[in-house]
Design a protein around this motif. Sequence first.
Motif, PDB file in Angstrom:
ATOM      1  N   GLN A 123      -3.995  10.075  -7.002  1.00 12.49           N
ATOM      2  CA  GLN A 123      -4.628  10.996  -5.928  1.00 12.49           C
ATOM      3  C   GLN A 123      -5.124  10.191  -4.701  1.00 12.49           C
ATOM      4  OE1 GLN A 123      -7.306  13.736  -7.900  1.00 12.49           O
ATOM      5  NE2 GLN A 123      -6.184  13.225  -9.827  1.00 12.49           N
ATOM      6  N   ALA A 124      -5.282   8.870  -5.143  1.00 16.46           N
ATOM      7  CA  ALA A 124      -5.930   7.779  -3.721  1.00 16.46           C
ATOM      8  C   ALA A 124      -5.315   6.538  -4.017  1.00 16.46           C
ATOM      9  CB  ALA A 124      -7.474   7.843  -3.709  1.00 16.46           C
ATOM     10  N   LEU A 125      -4.778   5.883  -2.935  1.00 16.95           N
ATOM     11  CA  LEU A 125      -4.293   4.776  -2.819  1.00 16.95           C
ATOM     12  C   LEU A 125      -5.072   3.746  -1.956  1.00 16.95           C
ATOM     13  CD1 LEU A 125      -2.068   2.729  -3.574  1.00 16.95           C
ATOM     14  CD2 LEU A 125      -0.571   3.585  -1.783  1.00 16.95           C
ATOM     15  N   VAL A 126      -5.586   2.758  -2.343  1.00 21.62           N
ATOM     16  CA  VAL A 126      -6.411   1.848  -1.522  1.00 21.62           C
ATOM     17  C   VAL A 126      -5.541   0.525  -1.319  1.00 21.62           C
ATOM     18  CG1 VAL A 126      -8.623   0.541  -1.016  1.00 21.62           C
ATOM     19  CG2 VAL A 126      -8.722   2.810  -2.401  1.00 21.62           C
ATOM     20  N   ILE A 127      -5.054   0.198  -0.002  1.00 21.65           N
ATOM     21  CA  ILE A 127      -4.226  -0.930   0.163  1.00 21.65           C
ATOM     22  C   ILE A 127      -5.454  -2.118   0.774  1.00 21.65           C
ATOM     23  CG2 ILE A 127      -2.443  -2.032   1.570  1.00 21.65           C
ATOM     24  CD1 ILE A 127      -1.660   0.185  -0.451  1.00 21.65           C
ATOM     25  N   VAL A 128      -5.702  -3.214   0.082  1.00 16.97           N
ATOM     26  CA  VAL A 128      -6.248  -4.369   0.764  1.00 16.97           C
ATOM     27  C   VAL A 128      -5.510  -5.557   0.788  1.00 16.97           C
ATOM     28  CG1 VAL A 128      -8.488  -3.621  -0.401  1.00 16.97           C
ATOM     29  CG2 VAL A 128      -6.890  -5.226  -1.587  1.00 16.97           C
ATOM     30  N   PRO A 129      -5.841  -6.504   1.700  1.00 16.51           N
ATOM     31  CA  PRO A 129      -4.902  -7.559   2.079  1.00 16.51           C
ATOM     32  C   PRO A 129      -4.740  -8.816   1.056  1.00 16.51           C
ATOM     33  CG  PRO A 129      -6.786  -7.883   3.533  1.00 16.51           C
ATOM     34  CD  PRO A 129      -6.644  -6.349   2.707  1.00 16.51           C
ATOM     35  N   THR A 130      -5.915  -9.118   0.099  1.00 14.82           N
ATOM     36  CA  THR A 130      -5.754 -10.132  -0.506  1.00 14.82           C
ATOM     37  C   THR A 130      -6.003  -9.656  -2.201  1.00 14.82           C
ATOM     38  OG1 THR A 130      -8.207 -10.782  -0.476  1.00 14.82           O
ATOM     39  CG2 THR A 130      -6.913 -11.611   1.173  1.00 14.82           C
ATOM     40  N   ARG A 131      -5.612 -10.649  -2.933  1.00 11.54           N
ATOM     41  CA  ARG A 131      -5.748 -10.285  -4.531  1.00 11.54           C
ATOM     42  C   ARG A 131      -7.197 -10.207  -4.758  1.00 11.54           C
ATOM     43  NH1 ARG A 131      -0.935 -14.444  -6.104  1.00 11.54           N
ATOM     44  NH2 ARG A 131       0.735 -13.353  -4.797  1.00 11.54           N
ATOM     45  N   MET A 153      -6.776   1.885 -11.145  1.00 12.79           N
ATOM     46  CA  MET A 153      -6.172   0.666 -11.806  1.00 12.79           C
ATOM     47  C   MET A 153      -6.129  -0.485 -10.482  1.00 12.79           C
ATOM     48  SD  MET A 153      -2.046   0.824 -12.820  1.00 12.79           S
ATOM     49  CE  MET A 153      -1.183  -0.424 -12.316  1.00 12.79           C
ATOM     50  N   VAL A 154      -6.039  -1.418 -10.665  1.00 12.57           N
ATOM     51  CA  VAL A 154      -5.754  -2.601  -9.631  1.00 12.57           C
ATOM     52  C   VAL A 154      -4.149  -3.218 -10.048  1.00 12.57           C
ATOM     53  CG1 VAL A 154      -6.813  -4.542 -11.029  1.00 12.57           C
ATOM     54  CG2 VAL A 154      -6.527  -4.470  -8.465  1.00 12.57           C
ATOM     55  N   THR A 155      -3.628  -3.601  -9.014  1.00 11.52           N
ATOM     56  CA  THR A 155      -2.360  -4.039  -9.066  1.00 11.52           C
ATOM     57  C   THR A 155      -1.935  -4.940  -7.887  1.00 11.52           C
ATOM     58  OG1 THR A 155       0.180  -3.778  -9.408  1.00 11.52           O
ATOM     59  CG2 THR A 155      -1.244  -1.963  -8.292  1.00 11.52           C
ATOM     60  N   THR A 156      -1.747  -6.334  -8.283  1.00 11.34           N
ATOM     61  CA  THR A 156      -1.578  -7.396  -7.052  1.00 11.34           C
ATOM     62  C   THR A 156      -0.322  -8.223  -7.446  1.00 11.34           C
ATOM     63  OG1 THR A 156      -2.836  -9.030  -8.099  1.00 11.34           O
ATOM     64  CG2 THR A 156      -4.024  -7.395  -6.850  1.00 11.34           C
ATOM     65  N   THR A 178      -2.412  -4.669  -3.536  1.00 15.52           N
ATOM     66  CA  THR A 178      -2.041  -5.403  -2.258  1.00 15.52           C
ATOM     67  C   THR A 178      -0.808  -4.586  -1.787  1.00 15.52           C
ATOM     68  OG1 THR A 178      -1.189  -6.997  -4.012  1.00 15.52           O
ATOM     69  CG2 THR A 178      -3.147  -7.406  -2.804  1.00 15.52           C
ATOM     70  N   PRO A 179      -0.371  -4.981  -0.692  1.00 16.92           N
ATOM     71  CA  PRO A 179       0.996  -4.006   0.070  1.00 16.92           C
ATOM     72  C   PRO A 179       2.210  -4.516  -0.692  1.00 16.92           C
ATOM     73  CG  PRO A 179      -0.470  -4.803   1.710  1.00 16.92           C
ATOM     74  CD  PRO A 179      -0.879  -5.528   0.477  1.00 16.92           C
ATOM     75  N   GLY A 180       2.632  -5.832  -0.943  1.00 14.71           N
ATOM     76  CA  GLY A 180       3.752  -6.173  -1.569  1.00 14.71           C
ATOM     77  C   GLY A 180       4.099  -5.606  -3.115  1.00 14.71           C
ATOM     78  N   ARG A 181       3.082  -5.707  -3.814  1.00 16.31           N
ATOM     79  CA  ARG A 181       3.096  -5.134  -5.301  1.00 16.31           C
ATOM     80  C   ARG A 181       3.298  -3.719  -5.260  1.00 16.31           C
ATOM     81  NH1 ARG A 181       2.317  -6.536 -10.608  1.00 16.31           N
ATOM     82  NH2 ARG A 181       3.363  -8.528 -10.133  1.00 16.31           N
ATOM     83  N   ILE A 182       2.391  -2.980  -4.481  1.00 11.98           N
ATOM     84  CA  ILE A 182       2.572  -1.244  -4.671  1.00 11.98           C
ATOM     85  C   ILE A 182       3.825  -0.942  -4.152  1.00 11.98           C
ATOM     86  CG2 ILE A 182       1.510  -0.909  -2.476  1.00 11.98           C
ATOM     87  CD1 ILE A 182       1.014   0.947  -5.745  1.00 11.98           C
TER      88      ILE A 182
END
Length: 451
Positions: A123-131, A153-156, A178-182
Amino acid sequence: MASMKLDQGSNNHGETSLSDVKPDNDIGWKSKLKLPKRDGRIRTTDVTNTKGNEFEDFCLKRDLLMGVFEKGWEKPSPIQEASIPIALTGRDILARAKNGTGKTGAYAIPILERCDSSRDEVQALVIVPTRELALQTSQICIELSKHIGCKCMVTTGGTNLKDDILRLYEPVHVIIATPGRILDLMNKNLVKIGKCGILVLDEADKLLSQDFKGMLDNIINHLPNDRQILLYSATFPLTVEQFMRKHLSNPYEINLMEELTLKGVTQYYAFVQEKQKVHCLNTLFSKLQITQSIIFCNSTQRVELLAKKITELGYSCFYIHAKMNQQSRNRVFHDFREGHCRNLVCSDLFTRGIDIQAVNVVINFDFPRHAETYLHRIGRSGRYGHLGIALNLITYDDRFALHKIESELGTEIKPIPKSIDKSLYVPEFHMEGDPSEESNNQNCQDGAIAP
């Protein structure tokens, strides 16, 4: 919030009445909370200059409030006060606030409030630049949501994709990534965000830079058309404006950046030759009362070389940079957060959002070229309105960058005095109700600490 004494149960039609909200008819519910030890350090107006709202004023779920208070958050900061009620309405937000003033809480609280743990979907996606920032943000979300059943859940990048796949077989309501992994998970159809109604971009300026070019557009293409987008950052370049026009609908703009640097961070420079830097750093270590320090270099090679020199001088020291494997980065980040080491040497990997409350000294061993980088670096000290110092080792070649950054940020970087007033950065010297030492303004003539 005013106490509500109505207690009429359900009405004749079985609808929810005011009493079902139960704002405080559970007398003494706060007294049952497991609160952390109160932080008695004074705080600057960066976090105290509010309209006087309480977290209870935002009509949050009782179970979420329990997580907020047990996290040690007593009152909302200005960015939280301005952002939370707007985010709860579902409106897009463009928020600009200083580093270390509570931006994570400003978006984490409303997305968790709007999360329905009975729905087995993201229901929500938080994108951040670093692991490292992803790990830190996910830990905050997990702590805040511990009473509401919302699964975070965290995914990097740099971690085993198989572990993420196994985790996605279980219910996940909020993903921090992080953007690449998601994007990889989406393209492989391993995570479905077609019903994900909220997207948060933390450190939005970095996410919209050339480093992640095009990734955000691709991620947004997977979201529903009626999604809510929340952007948070300390600096907003033109790329953010272009993104806003393309993807945001009538965003509510918050700007709490009348001045750019944190009030609690006192900034100094020492004018040195390149070959004197390690000697000067050794002098600083011997004279300063460091709880924890972060020392910045301009390249990964210099990070490792300096960490080796500091260790040879007899001081405890970790280092971290982007070329290390993820397992080593995670271990260093965790151990430094836990206080297992006093000093951390790093590259600009560590400038984004990293919140380690014990850091009271930031040292730019290599002076940055850009005001934005400088702003994010010194923001690792003086977190959440507390006090800290930033020390800059300036060579002859850095003199123009120093004046340029002072001018662009509208800040003053002073020559370093022979003795730095402990009340400017040592926690026990600026506890509430404690007398502070008188400020010592006697400066060295040449602007450097005497060796």
